[in-house]
Design a protein around this motif. Structure first.
Motif, PDB file in Angstrom:
ATOM      1  N   ARG A  10       2.947 -19.469  -8.920  1.00 60.15           N
ATOM      2  CA  ARG A  10       2.835 -18.518  -7.818  1.00 60.15           C
ATOM      3  C   ARG A  10       3.538 -17.217  -8.189  1.00 60.15           C
ATOM      4  N   SER A  11       3.023 -16.126  -7.666  1.00 61.37           N
ATOM      5  CA  SER A  11       3.719 -14.857  -7.858  1.00 61.37           C
ATOM      6  C   SER A  11       5.109 -14.946  -7.249  1.00 61.37           C
ATOM      7  N   ARG A  13       8.763 -12.765  -6.599  1.00 60.38           N
ATOM      8  CA  ARG A  13       9.238 -11.374  -6.519  1.00 60.38           C
ATOM      9  C   ARG A  13      10.743 -11.247  -6.327  1.00 60.38           C
ATOM     10  N   GLY A  64       5.343  -1.072  -7.363  1.00 59.36           N
ATOM     11  CA  GLY A  64       5.132  -1.328  -5.932  1.00 59.36           C
ATOM     12  C   GLY A  64       5.111  -2.829  -5.680  1.00 59.36           C
ATOM     13  N   TRP A  65       5.857  -3.238  -4.671  1.00 62.39           N
ATOM     14  CA  TRP A  65       6.036  -4.671  -4.433  1.00 62.39           C
ATOM     15  C   TRP A  65       5.390  -5.098  -3.122  1.00 62.39           C
ATOM     16  N   ALA A  66       4.685  -6.230  -3.151  1.00 61.76           N
ATOM     17  CA  ALA A  66       4.240  -6.970  -1.963  1.00 61.76           C
ATOM     18  C   ALA A  66       3.637  -6.081  -0.871  1.00 61.76           C
ATOM     19  N   CYS A 120       5.476 -11.847 -11.675  1.00 64.99           N
ATOM     20  CA  CYS A 120       4.439 -11.251 -10.839  1.00 64.99           C
ATOM     21  C   CYS A 120       3.716 -10.170 -11.628  1.00 64.99           C
ATOM     22  N   MET A 121       2.389 -10.166 -11.506  1.00 63.64           N
ATOM     23  CA  MET A 121       1.618  -9.044 -12.062  1.00 63.64           C
ATOM     24  C   MET A 121       1.795  -7.868 -11.113  1.00 63.64           C
ATOM     25  N   ILE A 122       2.060  -6.712 -11.651  1.00 69.02           N
ATOM     26  CA  ILE A 122       2.192  -5.517 -10.825  1.00 69.02           C
ATOM     27  C   ILE A 122       1.123  -4.509 -11.261  1.00 69.02           C
ATOM     28  N   GLY A 123       0.147  -4.342 -10.365  1.00 67.03           N
ATOM     29  CA  GLY A 123      -0.889  -3.337 -10.620  1.00 67.03           C
ATOM     30  C   GLY A 123      -0.564  -2.022  -9.931  1.00 67.03           C
ATOM     31  N   SER A 124       0.312  -2.116  -8.927  1.00 67.01           N
ATOM     32  CA  SER A 124       0.720  -0.923  -8.188  1.00 67.01           C
ATOM     33  C   SER A 124       1.850  -0.236  -8.963  1.00 67.01           C
ATOM     34  N   LEU A 144      -1.064  -2.700 -16.611  1.00 64.22           N
ATOM     35  CA  LEU A 144      -0.388  -3.646 -15.714  1.00 64.22           C
ATOM     36  C   LEU A 144       1.053  -3.819 -16.197  1.00 64.22           C
ATOM     37  N   TYR A 168      -0.460 -12.682   2.669  1.00 66.06           N
ATOM     38  CA  TYR A 168       0.716 -13.538   2.485  1.00 66.06           C
ATOM     39  C   TYR A 168       1.801 -13.078   3.455  1.00 66.06           C
ATOM     40  N   VAL A 178       1.441 -18.306   0.946  1.00 67.08           N
ATOM     41  CA  VAL A 178       0.238 -17.698   0.347  1.00 67.08           C
ATOM     42  C   VAL A 178      -1.001 -18.455   0.813  1.00 67.08           C
ATOM     43  N   LYS A 180      -4.692 -19.600   0.807  1.00 68.71           N
ATOM     44  CA  LYS A 180      -5.805 -19.640  -0.155  1.00 68.71           C
ATOM     45  C   LYS A 180      -7.045 -20.164   0.556  1.00 68.71           C
TER      46      LYS A 180
END
Ligand code: FMN
Length: 189
Positions: A10-11, A13, A64-66, A120-124, A144, A168, A178, A180
């Motif tokens: 799971r991601s 943070r 950027g987080w969550a 966690c992958m961070i795209g932001s 990323l 989430y 989360v 699903k």
């Protein structure tokens, strides 16, 4: 075993920031990405590794987080990642978009989880800010960031409710939930 690893992946943070991650561990994780699939086998991805507090502090402000946790500005000092892997596209190899970086990031995160780490992958990402902070040459596109550390949060996967809301959320005990979609919901033919 793979199902178990993916279920546990799971991601995350919030981390035990005081627990460091060795550079060699990051190299092992990138080696998993190296062995992963690549469109036309072009292998355009390059990586920047960070596991020292000074470099980590240069990276953190650009992330950027969550998105869905509107009242949470991201992990506080002491709960921040101990390491980062910045995934770049080497435009000298290709400028074409692909999903190589997401596959690479998943390999990295699965490998991290197997080692008892989380991330966690961070795209932001504020890409130009990060480029300046790390002195990333224009030849590389920032795709990323994978944040890594020793997990300090509990994450539960649950079924999406009748409302269909997939956001989430965090409960009063700080447990991250989360939702699903069900298997029957996603197999359409
Ligand atoms: C391509 C991609 C980009 C993401 N970017 C962010 C991000 O910028 N910040 C963040 O906190 N989480 C980010 N995430 C994590 C997602 O929010 C997370 O995967 C989702 O909430 C589902 O949780 P799970 O990973 O535990 O299944 C990203 C995930 C993916 C796949």
């Amino acid at each position: 075993m793979l199902r178990d690893l993916i279920s546990r992946n799971r991601s995350c943070r919030r981390f035990h920031q005081e627990v460091g991650i060795e550079l060699e561990t990051l190299r092992e994780l990138v080696d998993l990405a190296r062995l992963s699939a690549s469109g036309r086998n072009l292998q355009p991805l390059k990586y920047i590794l960070s596991c020292d507090p000074e470099r980590n502090a240069l990276i953190f402000p650009h992330l950027g987080w969550a998105f869905h946790l509107k009242d949470w500005p991201g992990p506080a000092e002491g709960e921040r990642p101990s390491a980062y892997i910045v995934i770049l596209r080497d435009t000298a190899i290709t400028r074409s978009p692909s999903c190589d970086h997401a596959i690479a990031a998943q390999s990295i995160l699965l490998g991290a989880r197997e080692k008892g780490l989380g991330g966690c992958m961070i795209g932001s990402v504020q890409r130009e800010g990060l480029r300046k902070a790390l002195g990333i040459p224009p030849r590389y596109d920032v795709l990323l960031v994978v944040a890594l550390g020793k997990p300090k949060e509990k994450v539960i996967v649950e079924a999406v409710g009748p409302s269909g809301d997939t956001r989430y959320w965090r409960d009063s005990e700080g447990v991250h939930h989360v939702p699903k979609r069900s298997l029957d919901d996603i197999i359409v033919g």
